[in-house]
Design a protein around this motif. Structure first.
Motif, PDB file in Angstrom:
ATOM      1  N   GLU A  51      44.536  14.767  66.102  1.00 27.98           N
ATOM      2  CA  GLU A  51      45.204  14.589  65.166  1.00 27.98           C
ATOM      3  C   GLU A  51      46.262  13.362  65.618  1.00 27.98           C
ATOM      4  O   GLU A  51      46.839  12.599  64.625  1.00 27.98           O
ATOM      5  N   ALA A  52      46.793  13.287  66.765  1.00 29.73           N
ATOM      6  CA  ALA A  52      47.797  12.122  67.305  1.00 29.73           C
ATOM      7  C   ALA A  52      46.745  10.729  67.039  1.00 29.73           C
ATOM      8  O   ALA A  52      47.391   9.777  66.479  1.00 29.73           O
ATOM      9  N   GLY A  53      45.194  10.671  67.309  1.00 28.00           N
ATOM     10  CA  GLY A  53      44.635   9.551  66.723  1.00 28.00           C
ATOM     11  C   GLY A  53      44.603   9.221  65.330  1.00 28.00           C
ATOM     12  O   GLY A  53      44.758   8.042  64.981  1.00 28.00           O
ATOM     13  N   ARG A  54      44.436  10.130  64.633  1.00 31.89           N
ATOM     14  CA  ARG A  54      44.353  10.020  63.201  1.00 31.89           C
ATOM     15  C   ARG A  54      45.911   9.516  62.842  1.00 31.89           C
ATOM     16  O   ARG A  54      45.837   8.782  61.843  1.00 31.89           O
ATOM     17  N   LEU A  55      46.918   9.986  63.169  1.00 32.45           N
ATOM     18  CA  LEU A  55      48.149   9.675  62.615  1.00 32.45           C
ATOM     19  C   LEU A  55      48.797   8.412  63.097  1.00 32.45           C
ATOM     20  O   LEU A  55      49.700   7.815  62.758  1.00 32.45           O
ATOM     21  N   THR A  56      47.892   7.546  64.100  1.00 30.03           N
ATOM     22  CA  THR A  56      48.298   6.461  64.736  1.00 30.03           C
ATOM     23  C   THR A  56      48.517   5.360  63.614  1.00 30.03           C
ATOM     24  O   THR A  56      47.724   5.235  62.623  1.00 30.03           O
ATOM     25  N   ASN A  60      47.425  -0.894  57.758  1.00 27.19           N
ATOM     26  CA  ASN A  60      47.424   0.407  57.249  1.00 27.19           C
ATOM     27  C   ASN A  60      45.672   0.441  57.272  1.00 27.19           C
ATOM     28  O   ASN A  60      45.275   1.200  56.330  1.00 27.19           O
ATOM     29  N   MET A  61      44.916  -0.313  58.343  1.00 33.05           N
ATOM     30  CA  MET A  61      43.431  -0.292  57.997  1.00 33.05           C
ATOM     31  C   MET A  61      43.032   1.306  58.136  1.00 33.05           C
ATOM     32  O   MET A  61      41.879   1.601  57.805  1.00 33.05           O
ATOM     33  N   GLN A  62      43.558   2.341  58.911  1.00 34.06           N
ATOM     34  CA  GLN A  62      43.150   3.398  59.358  1.00 34.06           C
ATOM     35  C   GLN A  62      41.667   3.304  59.690  1.00 34.06           C
ATOM     36  O   GLN A  62      40.754   4.214  59.201  1.00 34.06           O
ATOM     37  N   ASP A  63      41.379   2.593  60.637  1.00 36.12           N
ATOM     38  CA  ASP A  63      40.021   2.272  60.931  1.00 36.12           C
ATOM     39  C   ASP A  63      39.540   3.128  62.362  1.00 36.12           C
ATOM     40  O   ASP A  63      38.673   2.673  62.949  1.00 36.12           O
ATOM     41  N   ILE A  64      40.237   4.192  62.686  1.00 35.78           N
ATOM     42  CA  ILE A  64      40.054   4.548  63.872  1.00 35.78           C
ATOM     43  C   ILE A  64      38.763   5.757  63.786  1.00 35.78           C
ATOM     44  O   ILE A  64      39.092   6.623  62.824  1.00 35.78           O
ATOM     45  N   SER A  65      37.767   5.804  64.605  1.00 35.49           N
ATOM     46  CA  SER A  65      36.936   6.884  64.462  1.00 35.49           C
ATOM     47  C   SER A  65      36.805   7.294  65.912  1.00 35.49           C
ATOM     48  O   SER A  65      36.975   6.639  66.801  1.00 35.49           O
ATOM     49  N   MET A  66      36.754   8.709  65.931  1.00 35.25           N
ATOM     50  CA  MET A  66      36.752   9.643  67.091  1.00 35.25           C
ATOM     51  C   MET A  66      35.560  10.314  67.260  1.00 35.25           C
ATOM     52  O   MET A  66      35.520  11.210  66.237  1.00 35.25           O
ATOM     53  N   ILE A  67      34.714  10.316  68.533  1.00 32.75           N
ATOM     54  CA  ILE A  67      33.600  11.246  68.556  1.00 32.75           C
ATOM     55  C   ILE A  67      33.742  11.818  69.794  1.00 32.75           C
ATOM     56  O   ILE A  67      34.032  11.466  70.869  1.00 32.75           O
ATOM     57  N   VAL A  68      33.936  13.286  69.723  1.00 35.20           N
ATOM     58  CA  VAL A  68      34.220  14.226  70.556  1.00 35.20           C
ATOM     59  C   VAL A  68      32.969  14.529  71.219  1.00 35.20           C
ATOM     60  O   VAL A  68      32.152  15.230  70.685  1.00 35.20           O
ATOM     61  N   LEU A  69      32.566  14.394  72.507  1.00 36.69           N
ATOM     62  CA  LEU A  69      31.297  14.428  73.210  1.00 36.69           C
ATOM     63  C   LEU A  69      31.674  15.785  74.114  1.00 36.69           C
ATOM     64  O   LEU A  69      32.548  16.385  74.963  1.00 36.69           O
ATOM     65  N   ASP A  70      31.002  16.807  73.354  1.00 38.36           N
ATOM     66  CA  ASP A  70      31.051  18.015  74.273  1.00 38.36           C
ATOM     67  C   ASP A  70      29.529  18.573  74.379  1.00 38.36           C
ATOM     68  O   ASP A  70      28.940  18.483  75.676  1.00 38.36           O
ATOM     69  N   LYS A  71      28.492  19.105  73.447  1.00 35.51           N
ATOM     70  CA  LYS A  71      27.175  19.210  73.790  1.00 35.51           C
ATOM     71  C   LYS A  71      26.394  18.254  74.207  1.00 35.51           C
ATOM     72  O   LYS A  71      25.565  18.255  74.897  1.00 35.51           O
ATOM     73  N   GLU A  72      26.651  16.905  73.636  1.00 33.66           N
ATOM     74  CA  GLU A  72      25.948  15.711  73.771  1.00 33.66           C
ATOM     75  C   GLU A  72      26.303  15.022  75.143  1.00 33.66           C
ATOM     76  O   GLU A  72      26.018  14.109  75.349  1.00 33.66           O
ATOM     77  N   LYS A  73      27.488  15.649  75.725  1.00 35.37           N
ATOM     78  CA  LYS A  73      28.108  14.775  76.829  1.00 35.37           C
ATOM     79  C   LYS A  73      27.111  14.518  77.851  1.00 35.37           C
ATOM     80  O   LYS A  73      27.116  13.379  78.396  1.00 35.37           O
ATOM     81  N   SER A  74      26.553  15.471  78.329  1.00 36.81           N
ATOM     82  CA  SER A  74      25.643  15.213  79.384  1.00 36.81           C
ATOM     83  C   SER A  74      24.297  14.382  79.146  1.00 36.81           C
ATOM     84  O   SER A  74      24.205  13.519  80.042  1.00 36.81           O
ATOM     85  N   ILE A  83      36.723   6.527  71.402  1.00 34.35           N
ATOM     86  CA  ILE A  83      37.380   5.999  70.148  1.00 34.35           C
ATOM     87  C   ILE A  83      36.929   4.719  69.768  1.00 34.35           C
ATOM     88  O   ILE A  83      36.709   3.552  70.765  1.00 34.35           O
ATOM     89  N   ALA A  84      36.446   4.555  68.495  1.00 37.40           N
ATOM     90  CA  ALA A  84      35.880   3.187  68.153  1.00 37.40           C
ATOM     91  C   ALA A  84      36.958   2.639  67.018  1.00 37.40           C
ATOM     92  O   ALA A  84      37.688   3.343  66.043  1.00 37.40           O
ATOM     93  N   SER A  85      36.827   1.499  66.815  1.00 40.25           N
ATOM     94  CA  SER A  85      37.581   0.782  65.547  1.00 40.25           C
ATOM     95  C   SER A  85      37.005  -0.373  65.491  1.00 40.25           C
ATOM     96  O   SER A  85      36.289  -1.067  66.225  1.00 40.25           O
ATOM     97  N   PRO A  95      40.601  -3.880  67.874  1.00 44.52           N
ATOM     98  CA  PRO A  95      40.685  -3.169  69.381  1.00 44.52           C
ATOM     99  C   PRO A  95      41.991  -2.822  69.450  1.00 44.52           C
ATOM    100  O   PRO A  95      42.366  -1.692  70.045  1.00 44.52           O
ATOM    101  N   ILE A  96      43.297  -3.392  68.985  1.00 40.67           N
ATOM    102  CA  ILE A  96      44.636  -2.843  69.269  1.00 40.67           C
ATOM    103  C   ILE A  96      44.682  -1.571  68.520  1.00 40.67           C
ATOM    104  O   ILE A  96      45.422  -0.762  69.140  1.00 40.67           O
ATOM    105  N   ASN A  97      44.038  -1.430  67.373  1.00 37.40           N
ATOM    106  CA  ASN A  97      44.348   0.012  66.629  1.00 37.40           C
ATOM    107  C   ASN A  97      43.428   1.163  67.572  1.00 37.40           C
ATOM    108  O   ASN A  97      44.135   2.124  67.706  1.00 37.40           O
ATOM    109  N   GLY A  98      42.355   0.702  68.051  1.00 41.73           N
ATOM    110  CA  GLY A  98      41.749   1.547  68.913  1.00 41.73           C
ATOM    111  C   GLY A  98      42.641   2.207  70.351  1.00 41.73           C
ATOM    112  O   GLY A  98      42.772   3.339  70.586  1.00 41.73           O
TER     113      GLY A  98
END
Length: 266
Positions: A117-122, A127-141, A185-187, A190-193
């Motif tokens: 949520e902190a990433g989403r509200l950045t 106001n590009m709102q160009d932040i994408s977040m990929i949470v690596l859990d099962k695919e991390k290894s 974190i992708a965007s 780069p400053i937004n990310g």
């Protein structure tokens, strides 16, 4: 995700002013960075549908007369001012250490949701709102193995240019250090990310987590088609950084010295 996705998304939104609620205070007009609101017939009125949809008009209106359509959530009323303690913030920065030793302890879903949520509200430029977040859990290894294979191939060449790299062993957990979660974190900008990553780190540390910025994995992700495919990296976006998260296994006892500030007051 198309490069012009933000334009398509923003076209779904519209700033709407409720004329019955509007008292003509002109606060939204004075605060609009796009200069897209005028004073007409003693009421605020939108000039053009082309707008950055920053929401300043929504946030500042004393009568809740302005809304932006097309969102699933609603504005939250600010009940009271929250003043952060500046010394606490400075100490958080002062004693912050990159963590490479993690406990074998899972991170609660509620904590992960706060971090994301902190990433989403950045706040983002334009106001590009160009932040994408990929949470690596099962695919991390899986993606870590791919990144390790890539680095092991290029290490013999890198050894020629750096004694530190030559001393470094590319272990199986070289990127994530057995931490339970990593967030890519992708965007487009780069400053937004980077801003999103910083906000997410503060929330992570407030929850007692340790953080590692894995620049090496980010490098691998941007150069590996296989990793990009698994991450489903949106077209037009680049991996800016990767936050490796977990509960620290170590506790640092003191701050470390830093060079004096390179600062001018003109």
């Amino acid at each position: 995700m198309k490069i012009n996705e933000r334009d398509e998304t923003m076209s779904k939104h519209e700033v709407i002013i409720n004329k019955e609620k509007c008292i003509g205070c002109q606060m939204c007009i004075k605060d609009c960075p796009a200069h897209n609101i005028e004073f007409k017939d003693k009421k605020a009125a939108i000039i053009d549908k082309e707008c950055i949809m920053c929401g300043h008009c929504v946030a500042i209106c004393p009568k809740n007369a302005v809304i932006i359509s097309g969102y699933t959530d609603h504005p939250i009323i600010r009940e009271k001012d929250v003043n952060l303690n500046p010394n606490d913030i400075l100490n958080t920065i002062r004693f912050r250490r990159t963590i490479r030793q993690f406990q074998k302890k899972n991170i609660p879903q509620s904590v992960l949701e706060q971090i994301v949520e902190a990433g989403r509200l950045t706040h983002t430029a334009k106001n590009m709102q160009d932040i994408s977040m990929i949470v690596l859990d099962k695919e991390k290894s899986r993606v870590e193995r791919m990144a390790v294979q890539l680095f092991r191939r290029i290490k013999p060449f890198a050894n020629l240019f750096s004694s530190m790299i030559k001393r470094t062993n590319i272990t199986d957990d070289f990127f994530f250090f057995e931490a339970p979660i990593a967030i890519v974190i992708a965007s487009k900008d780069p400053i937004n990310g980077a801003l999103a990553a910083q906000n997410m780190e503060f929330v992570a540390e407030a929850n007692g987590l340790g953080v590692l910025y894995s620049g090496f994995f980010s490098m691998a992700a941007n150069h590996s088609r296989q990793i990009k495919r698994i991450l489903e990296l949106p077209k037009g976006k680049k991996v800016i950084t990767t936050l490796v998260l977990g509960y620290p296994k170590v506790k640092y006892q003191r701050s470390v010295q830093r060079e004096k500030s390179d600062i001018k007051f003109l």
